[in-house]
Enzyme design. Sequence first.
Site, PDB file in Angstrom:
ATOM      1  N   LYS A 272       0.809  -1.232   0.000  1.00  0.00           N
ATOM      2  CA  LYS A 272       0.000   0.000   0.000  1.00  0.00           C
ATOM      3  C   LYS A 272       0.839   1.279   0.000  1.00  0.00           C
ATOM      4  O   LYS A 272       0.459   2.265  -0.613  1.00  0.00           O
ATOM      5  CB  LYS A 272      -0.957   0.018   1.198  1.00  0.00           C
TER       6      LYS A 272
ATOM      7  N   ASP B  20     -10.352   2.740   2.495  1.00  0.00           N
ATOM      8  CA  ASP B  20     -10.519   2.138   3.829  1.00  0.00           C
ATOM      9  C   ASP B  20     -11.377   3.021   4.743  1.00  0.00           C
ATOM     10  O   ASP B  20     -12.234   2.521   5.477  1.00  0.00           O
ATOM     11  CB  ASP B  20      -9.156   1.891   4.482  1.00  0.00           C
TER      12      ASP B  20
END
Length: 289
Positions: free
Chosen positions: A76, A113
């Site tokens: 990420k 997220d």
Amino acid sequence: MTDNCFSVKSGFIRAGVMGWPVDHSLSPKVHGYWLRHYGIGGEYVRIPVAPDEFLARLKNLQKDGFAGVNVTVPHKEAALATVDEIHPLARRIGAVNTVVVREDGSLYGFNTDGFGFLENLKAGVAGFKATSGPAVVLGAGGAARAIIVTLLDVGAPEVRILNRTKSRAEQLADELSDIVGGPLIVGDWSARADYLEGAALLVNTTTLGMKNQHPLDLDLTALPPAALVNDIVYVPLKTDLLVRARARNNPIVDGLGMLLHQARPGFEAWFGCLPDVTDELRAQVLAGI
Ligand code: ATR
């Protein structure tokens, strides 16, 4: 078939999830369900990519016929450093989990997220508002960071961070107070129960309570009865924390919805329509855990 997800795209579309390892990712199940459910021509595959190959594989997405990918552990941060344009929220969170290949081949990265976290709470509790009071966040890893940024973005009046390794929480609070403000309060892990006083939201982002891990040892006595309790652990679905919170009549929201909701913006970007999180989807994903 639900009628609110007509894809505006045509042709067979490919997307997937890059990770290392990626065998346990539930994303193919989620996106596969939506592709079938909405009758969209496309596929969503697992793409195992070792760290030393990540840069090349990401840059080759268009050549390999992908409309985009999700990016998971451990890529990420590397994705944030690699894409051509970054959504401001992904920059604040410090990680990219969704990449879109644009027509000219350039890569656009964003992070879903926080969206998933918030949508899950809103879906679980009608009228949920982060502005209603202080939030207590247990943990200081990547998930905690995305959640804290999101809570402050939507007006949480205070976030209290409690982590076993206090220095990690302090570092996170320092960094985030420069980026998103605060107030951010860091407490001792041993005194975590005291920080529940007056809280409107409690979120567990640690691995405690997960199957095969230690339970989360937290005395809930000081937690106001109206405080919402959320665990991002979803195996088991009803963690010991959620069971104990429910027993004292606190509203609770389990962690599966965060996983499902965070997948929606990527699906929309690649496949052309924003899908729904339904009980049927939850049941299908749960059956595979
Ligand atoms: P993620 O990026 O998914 O949030 P992570 O960075 O591995 O995952 O963070 C896991 C969190 O669980 C951390 O806050 C970790 O605390 P430390 O920073 O002290 O490691 C917390 N955690 C894991 N095992 C724990 C334990 N036995 N007791 C308390 N906290 C624990």
